[in-house]
Scaffold this motif. Structure first.
Motif, PDB file in Angstrom:
ATOM      1  N   PRO A 173      10.231 -90.866  70.909  1.00  0.00           N
ATOM      2  CA  PRO A 173      11.454 -91.101  70.158  1.00  0.00           C
ATOM      3  C   PRO A 173      11.489 -92.583  69.614  1.00  0.00           C
ATOM      4  N   PHE A 174      10.659 -93.326  69.896  1.00  0.00           N
ATOM      5  CA  PHE A 174      10.605 -94.864  69.477  1.00  0.00           C
ATOM      6  C   PHE A 174       9.113 -95.387  69.721  1.00  0.00           C
ATOM      7  N   GLU A 175       8.914 -96.388  69.146  1.00  0.00           N
ATOM      8  CA  GLU A 175       7.626 -96.888  69.014  1.00  0.00           C
ATOM      9  C   GLU A 175       7.473 -97.565  70.410  1.00  0.00           C
ATOM     10  N   LEU A 176       6.223 -97.614  70.964  1.00  0.00           N
ATOM     11  CA  LEU A 176       6.040 -98.112  72.462  1.00  0.00           C
ATOM     12  C   LEU A 176       5.903 -99.758  72.273  1.00  0.00           C
ATOM     13  N   THR A 177       6.339-100.350  73.102  1.00  0.00           N
ATOM     14  CA  THR A 177       6.107-101.905  73.249  1.00  0.00           C
ATOM     15  C   THR A 177       4.481-102.141  73.378  1.00  0.00           C
ATOM     16  N   ASN A 178       4.242-103.314  73.038  1.00  0.00           N
ATOM     17  CA  ASN A 178       2.965-103.847  73.090  1.00  0.00           C
ATOM     18  C   ASN A 178       2.486-103.593  74.867  1.00  0.00           C
ATOM     19  N   ALA A 179       3.326-104.248  75.635  1.00  0.00           N
ATOM     20  CA  ALA A 179       3.072-103.833  76.836  1.00  0.00           C
ATOM     21  C   ALA A 179       3.085-102.510  77.468  1.00  0.00           C
ATOM     22  N   GLN A 180       3.711-101.759  77.168  1.00  0.00           N
ATOM     23  CA  GLN A 180       3.338-100.286  77.182  1.00  0.00           C
ATOM     24  C   GLN A 180       2.085 -99.901  76.819  1.00  0.00           C
ATOM     25  N   LYS A 181       1.735-100.118  75.755  1.00  0.00           N
ATOM     26  CA  LYS A 181       0.460 -99.568  75.094  1.00  0.00           C
ATOM     27  C   LYS A 181      -0.828-100.245  76.022  1.00  0.00           C
ATOM     28  N   ASP A 183      10.137-104.784  84.935  1.00  0.00           N
ATOM     29  CA  ASP A 183      11.597-104.768  85.292  1.00  0.00           C
ATOM     30  C   ASP A 183      12.441-103.827  84.822  1.00  0.00           C
ATOM     31  N   VAL A 184      13.678-103.460  85.293  1.00  0.00           N
ATOM     32  CA  VAL A 184      14.567-102.483  84.923  1.00  0.00           C
ATOM     33  C   VAL A 184      14.742-102.348  83.420  1.00  0.00           C
ATOM     34  N   GLY A 185      14.474-101.186  82.905  1.00  0.00           N
ATOM     35  CA  GLY A 185      14.631-100.868  81.672  1.00  0.00           C
ATOM     36  C   GLY A 185      13.605-100.979  80.717  1.00  0.00           C
ATOM     37  N   SER A 186      12.454-101.477  81.482  1.00  0.00           N
ATOM     38  CA  SER A 186      11.210-101.769  80.558  1.00  0.00           C
ATOM     39  C   SER A 186      10.584-100.684  79.932  1.00  0.00           C
ATOM     40  N   GLY A 187      10.853 -99.511  80.661  1.00  0.00           N
ATOM     41  CA  GLY A 187      10.334 -98.219  79.895  1.00  0.00           C
ATOM     42  C   GLY A 187       9.073 -97.848  80.571  1.00  0.00           C
ATOM     43  N   LYS A 188       9.279 -97.684  81.989  1.00  0.00           N
ATOM     44  CA  LYS A 188       8.132 -97.046  82.708  1.00  0.00           C
ATOM     45  C   LYS A 188       8.178 -95.652  82.805  1.00  0.00           C
ATOM     46  N   THR A 189       9.171 -94.998  82.466  1.00  0.00           N
ATOM     47  CA  THR A 189       9.136 -93.486  82.533  1.00  0.00           C
ATOM     48  C   THR A 189       8.216 -92.971  81.526  1.00  0.00           C
ATOM     49  N   ILE A 190       8.338 -93.507  80.358  1.00  0.00           N
ATOM     50  CA  ILE A 190       7.558 -92.782  79.434  1.00  0.00           C
ATOM     51  C   ILE A 190       6.044 -93.114  79.587  1.00  0.00           C
ATOM     52  N   LEU A 216      10.435-106.126  77.324  1.00  0.00           N
ATOM     53  CA  LEU A 216      11.564-105.340  77.282  1.00  0.00           C
ATOM     54  C   LEU A 216      11.557-104.496  75.662  1.00  0.00           C
ATOM     55  N   PRO A 217      11.817-103.159  75.682  1.00  0.00           N
ATOM     56  CA  PRO A 217      11.877-102.498  74.161  1.00  0.00           C
ATOM     57  C   PRO A 217      13.019-103.689  73.350  1.00  0.00           C
ATOM     58  N   PRO A 218      12.624-103.529  72.132  1.00  0.00           N
ATOM     59  CA  PRO A 218      13.371-104.493  71.237  1.00  0.00           C
ATOM     60  C   PRO A 218      14.760-103.839  71.011  1.00  0.00           C
ATOM     61  N   GLY A 219      15.448-104.867  70.573  1.00  0.00           N
ATOM     62  CA  GLY A 219      16.831-104.488  70.036  1.00  0.00           C
ATOM     63  C   GLY A 219      17.922-104.459  71.408  1.00  0.00           C
ATOM     64  N   ARG A 220      17.498-104.959  72.554  1.00  0.00           N
ATOM     65  CA  ARG A 220      18.098-104.976  73.721  1.00  0.00           C
ATOM     66  C   ARG A 220      19.010-106.112  73.519  1.00  0.00           C
ATOM     67  N   LYS A 221      20.410-106.069  73.703  1.00  0.00           N
ATOM     68  CA  LYS A 221      21.050-107.193  73.583  1.00  0.00           C
ATOM     69  C   LYS A 221      21.185-107.633  75.197  1.00  0.00           C
ATOM     70  N   VAL A 241      19.034 -94.467  87.227  1.00  0.00           N
ATOM     71  CA  VAL A 241      20.160 -93.793  86.518  1.00  0.00           C
ATOM     72  C   VAL A 241      20.343 -94.532  85.105  1.00  0.00           C
ATOM     73  N   ASN A 242      20.310 -93.563  84.316  1.00  0.00           N
ATOM     74  CA  ASN A 242      20.203 -94.139  82.966  1.00  0.00           C
ATOM     75  C   ASN A 242      21.368 -93.512  81.769  1.00  0.00           C
ATOM     76  N   VAL A 243      22.628 -94.261  81.780  1.00  0.00           N
ATOM     77  CA  VAL A 243      23.519 -93.942  80.832  1.00  0.00           C
ATOM     78  C   VAL A 243      23.756 -94.995  79.841  1.00  0.00           C
ATOM     79  N   GLY A 266      23.296-102.137  79.733  1.00  0.00           N
ATOM     80  CA  GLY A 266      22.460-102.871  78.684  1.00  0.00           C
ATOM     81  C   GLY A 266      21.514-102.027  78.237  1.00  0.00           C
ATOM     82  N   ARG A 267      21.526-100.506  78.305  1.00  0.00           N
ATOM     83  CA  ARG A 267      20.753 -99.894  77.773  1.00  0.00           C
ATOM     84  C   ARG A 267      20.867 -99.107  76.662  1.00  0.00           C
ATOM     85  N   GLY A 268      22.094 -99.479  75.751  1.00  0.00           N
ATOM     86  CA  GLY A 268      22.369 -98.618  74.731  1.00  0.00           C
ATOM     87  C   GLY A 268      22.417 -99.846  73.540  1.00  0.00           C
TER      88      GLY A 268
HETATM   89  P1  ADP Z   1      12.387 -98.142  83.778  1.00  0.00           P
HETATM   90  O1  ADP Z   1      11.385 -98.823  83.643  1.00  0.00           O
HETATM   91  O2  ADP Z   1      13.738 -99.056  84.447  1.00  0.00           O
HETATM   92  O3  ADP Z   1      12.371 -96.932  84.471  1.00  0.00           O
HETATM   93  P2  ADP Z   1      13.397 -96.253  81.696  1.00  0.00           P
HETATM   94  O4  ADP Z   1      11.892 -95.702  81.461  1.00  0.00           O
HETATM   95  O5  ADP Z   1      14.567 -95.747  82.303  1.00  0.00           O
HETATM   96  O6  ADP Z   1      13.099 -97.840  82.276  1.00  0.00           O
HETATM   97  O7  ADP Z   1      13.434 -96.862  80.196  1.00  0.00           O
HETATM   98  C1  ADP Z   1      14.818 -97.504  79.988  1.00  0.00           C
HETATM   99  C2  ADP Z   1      15.387 -97.207  78.513  1.00  0.00           C
HETATM  100  O8  ADP Z   1      14.425 -97.681  77.458  1.00  0.00           O
HETATM  101  C3  ADP Z   1      15.237 -95.660  78.254  1.00  0.00           C
HETATM  102  O9  ADP Z   1      16.464 -95.205  77.324  1.00  0.00           O
HETATM  103  C4  ADP Z   1      14.094 -95.315  77.604  1.00  0.00           C
HETATM  104  O10 ADP Z   1      14.167 -94.190  76.735  1.00  0.00           O
HETATM  105  C5  ADP Z   1      14.025 -96.562  76.580  1.00  0.00           C
HETATM  106  N1  ADP Z   1      12.878 -96.956  75.955  1.00  0.00           N
HETATM  107  C6  ADP Z   1      11.722 -96.890  76.761  1.00  0.00           C
HETATM  108  N2  ADP Z   1      10.650 -97.400  76.091  1.00  0.00           N
HETATM  109  C7  ADP Z   1      11.251 -97.819  74.796  1.00  0.00           C
HETATM  110  C8  ADP Z   1      10.595 -98.442  73.756  1.00  0.00           C
HETATM  111  N3  ADP Z   1       9.428 -98.493  73.730  1.00  0.00           N
HETATM  112  N4  ADP Z   1      11.553 -98.613  72.434  1.00  0.00           N
HETATM  113  C9  ADP Z   1      12.825 -98.344  72.779  1.00  0.00           C
HETATM  114  N5  ADP Z   1      13.371 -97.657  73.802  1.00  0.00           N
HETATM  115  C10 ADP Z   1      12.486 -97.683  74.991  1.00  0.00           C
END
Ligand code: ADP
Ligand code: MG
Length: 710
Positions: free
Chosen positions: A278-286, A309-316, A460-465, A567-569, A596-598
């Motif tokens: 659903p999004f482009e991976l960050t460089n760190a994720q890649k 860090d929390v919200g850095s996108g580990k799940t993907i 952190l993924p871009p666009g986070r305020k 938890v992610n809301v 801060g996840r939206g």
């Molecule tokens: P955590 O590292 O805390 O487990 P999550 O994997 O739950 O973080 O990701 C937090 C939120 O960021 C999720 O809603 C996820 O879909 C979103 N997200 C993850 N990677 C990206 C990305 N590269 N760009 C935009 N949003 C992303």
């Protein structure tokens, strides 16, 4: 001989003799030493270190006493006693005079006994804690012995004082009496029993005291300088061998372990990447994905710690890794610490994988009966590609057809031993990825997880305020609630978190219920809907409450910290933390990470009582000034010390006797460098100059699950 019976085997092993064999220790004392101090053997006694020393080698002149000196020894003539005061203020007073001044001696207890034992007009040697009263030096309940100049000559070392207990004191084994036993032991230990375990050049380069000498001097030093040198040496040894063991585990795994090979990137991964991401991976994720790719493709077992860090996108990242496993014909498991989190992962993953023919299933403690049997069958048959679950996944006799990867989310407590259990689940041990959002300072990480390789998502993924964090006091409660209302008006959702008071589940529950009632006075139906979740709630009800919040049926989530991880809301914009002073830094940071996840601007409100301790105030200050998890982790470590850092307490890897890995950081670094140097040059420790190290490690084998390296 200092032992009463011949100890178990040869002299080499004398240190493993039961403490009861030591002269001066009868069966009764031996039992007490075991019960009270965990001292079972000579070796344990040797490692029961003094917490201070008493310097009775020197005499101080009374006229030179100044405030600030702690314990002193003086000699002089005792004056006649004086009894003064009434009832509880009653005390016995005498003066001790030397040629330079007068010291007042005071007794509140054993007044009659003291008068009988001590003789005014005679000379005494007096030792005790110095205090000043109305500008005059004073000593309360001093230790007294008849003066004899010869006495001092025989005393050429500082007398150790050991940690003891009331029960031991009652058996004449107080802090100083324990020293007599230790003296008996230490006198007879030579290099034969305490062979050097570090190479000579290292001792010289780092100016470390030889080992046997260090043990003597940590107990019975002649000077403070010698004591300090002994502590330094033993600290170094402690951290050096701890790190060496961890590093050896890692090195051996790199060299010898077999691992399933994920050689190709296949359809699942590629289609997902192209069509479903659903999004482009960050460089760190890649970057991390690449590290994992290399690691899982080279025929060795991966053992990697992924910090982000929390919200850095580990799940993907985890998901892509699991698809990689599936592409290569292997099953993968994602393990979460709680049922809620497992379910959320499961649902999220299922949705993302909807368009792909990947089979995903969930297994938790609540999966029972027919459903469970069917699931176990499918896992064994290999028709399930990805299994999401809780601990049930490894604790149960769950069999896989070909498990290739285990991902452990938010589980610091998953130590070496637990990981070893996974190795029984497949003929070749599966790759392991441990993910954690509680950033651990580097020093700690390499000590607690030194056997793992290390990846970081530091972006952190871009666009986070950024989340705005404020600290408010209890008396601003109604203003805070108004703010929550305003956010809810805008269509957002809010969390209200109550602390968990570990000692009592019942109290927690009452605390939460009280809070809930209070929240309801501000937010009543039908305008506001509240979800509540707590640890004691039945799973189904918990899940229903969570679901209602996730689907925005409710706007407010009242909870204890069960909500903490994962938890992610994204629509939630306010995190209100009640009694925030009761939370640790990393916990506060975790909680804040729930918002801060939206796309909306988010807030974290730390609500506290007016009276705050210094440390709590400092925590609030840190939280409002930074959102960087690594900075917070460092501060946390400084404030609380390593023992309390979440998760590491249980890891066991950090239970050091002497070294304090926060304050002794330079030494930790030095030890780390030495380890790396040695292993690089001689990974088997087979060179003659490393013989001492090798021999010592052999005697220490019980300490690590060495043999479990497949
Ligand atoms: P955590 O590292 O805390 O487990 P999550 O994997 O739950 O973080 O990701 C937090 C939120 O960021 C999720 O809603 C996820 O879909 C979103 N997200 C993850 N990677 C990206 C990305 N590269 N760009 C935009 N949003 C992303
Ligand atoms: Mg997560």
């Amino acid at each position: 001989m200092f032992v009463k019976k011949q100890p178990i085997s040869d002299n080499q092993n004398i240190l493993s003799s039961p403490v009861g064999y030591l002269k001066g220790v009868g069966p009764q004392r031996a039992e007490l030493l075991q019960k009270e101090l965990n001292v079972f053997t000579f070796n344990d006694l040797l490692h029961h270190y003094p917490f201070r020393h008493v310097d009775k080698t020197k005499l101080t002149l009374v006229g030179t006493l100044v405030p600030g000196e702690e314990y002193v020894q003086v000699a002089g003539i005792l004056s006649p006693f004086e009894l003064i005061g009434e009832k509880r203020g009653r005390r016995l007073i005498a003066q001790l005079k030397d040629k330079t001044g007068v010291l007042e001696l005071v007794w509140f207890q054993s007044i009659q006994l003291i008068q009988k034992m001590l003789h005014p007009g005679q000379a005494y040697l007096v030792y005790g804690k110095l205090s000043f009263f109305m500008g005059k030096p004073q000593m309360v309940h001093p230790e007294m012995e008849a003066w004899d100049p010869e006495k001092l000559k025989g005393r050429d070392y500082l007398e150790p004082v050991y940690p003891s207990t009331e029960k031991l004191k009652a058996k004449n084994l107080g802090g100083r009496q324990l020293g007599k036993l230790t003296a008996t032991l230490v006198q007879h230990l030579t290099e034969r029993e305490l062979p050097e375990n570090l190479p000579q050049p290292m001792l010289e380069a780092l100016r470390l005291m030889p080992r046997a000498e260090a043990y003597r001097n940590i107990h019975f030093p002649k000077t403070t300088a010698l004591y300090e040198a002994a502590v330094r040496r033993l600290k170094f040894e402690e951290i050096f061998f701890a790190q060496l063991r961890m590093n050896l585990l890692r090195w051996e795994r790199h060299r010898f372990s077999k691992g399933v090979v994920f050689e190709k990137v296949g359809e699942f991964f590629n289609r997902f990447y192209r069509e479903c991401l659903p999004f482009e991976l960050t460089n760190a994720q890649k970057r991390v994905l690449k590290e994992i790719r290399v690691d899982t493709g080279r025929g060795k077992q991966m053992n990697r710690l992924l910090q982000g860090d929390v919200g850095s996108g580990k799940t993907i990242v985890a998901l892509l890794n699991m698809l990689l496993a599936a592409d290569n014909g292997f099953q993968a498991v994602l393990m979460a610490p709680t049922e809620i989190l497992a379910r959320q992962h499961y649902q999220g993953i299922k949705e993302l994988l909807e368009p792909l023919p990947v089979e995903v299933a969930i297994l938790t403690g609540t999966t029972k009966g027919k459903e469970r049997r069917a699931l176990l069958g499918q896992l064994a048959a290999g028709t399930i590609h990805i299994l999401v679950g809780t601990h049930a996944v490894i604790e149960d006799p769950v069999q896989f057809r070909n498990l290739g990867l285990v991902i452990i989310d938010e589980q610091h407590r998953f130590g070496v031993a637990q990981r070893a259990r996974l190795w029984d689940k497949a003929p070749i041990p599966p790759h392991v990825l441990v993910m954690t959002a509680t950033p651990i300072p580097r020093t700690l990480a390499m000590t607690a997880y030194g056997d793992l390789d290390y990846s970081v998502i530091d972006e952190l993924p871009p666009g986070r305020k950024p989340i705005q964090t404020v600290h408010r006091y209890e008396n601003d409660r109604s203003l805070v609630m108004d703010f929550l209302k305003a956010e809810i008006e805008l269509g957002r959702q809010v969390y209200i978190i109550f602390p968990l008071i570990e000692e009592s589940e019942k109290l927690d529950y009452e605390n939460l219920m009280q809070g809930y009632e209070e929240v309801k006075t501000y937010f009543s139906e039908p305008q506001y809907w509240i979800s509540m979740v707590h640890g004691k709630m039945p799973a189904l009800q918990k899940e229903e409450n969570m679901r209602r919040f996730v689907t925005h049926d409710t706007q407010i989530m009242v909870s204890t910290t069960v909500i903490e991880v994962g938890v992610n809301v994204p629509n939630a914009s306010v995190m209100l933390i009640e009694s925030a002073e009761k939370f640790g830094l990393s916990q506060l940071h975790q909680l804040r990470g729930r918002v801060g996840r939206g796309a909306e601007k988010s807030y974290c409100v730390l609500l506290t009582g007016k009276k705050l301790g210094n440390e709590a105030r400092e925590r609030m200050k840190i939280m409002t000034s930074t959102s960087n998890g690594f900075v917070i982790a460092e501060k946390d470590l400084e404030l609380r010390g390593p023992g309390d850092i979440e998760g590491t307490r249980q890891s066991g890897a950090l239970s050091f006797k002497l070294i304090d890995i926060v304050n002794d950081r330079p030494m930790v670094e030095a030890a780390k460098q030495e380890c790396e140097k040695i292993l690089k040059d001689d990974p088997d420790l087979s060179k003659p100059e490393h013989r001492t190290i090798r021999e010592f490690l052999k005697t220490q084998k019980g300490k690590t699950a060495w043999s479990k390296i497949s």
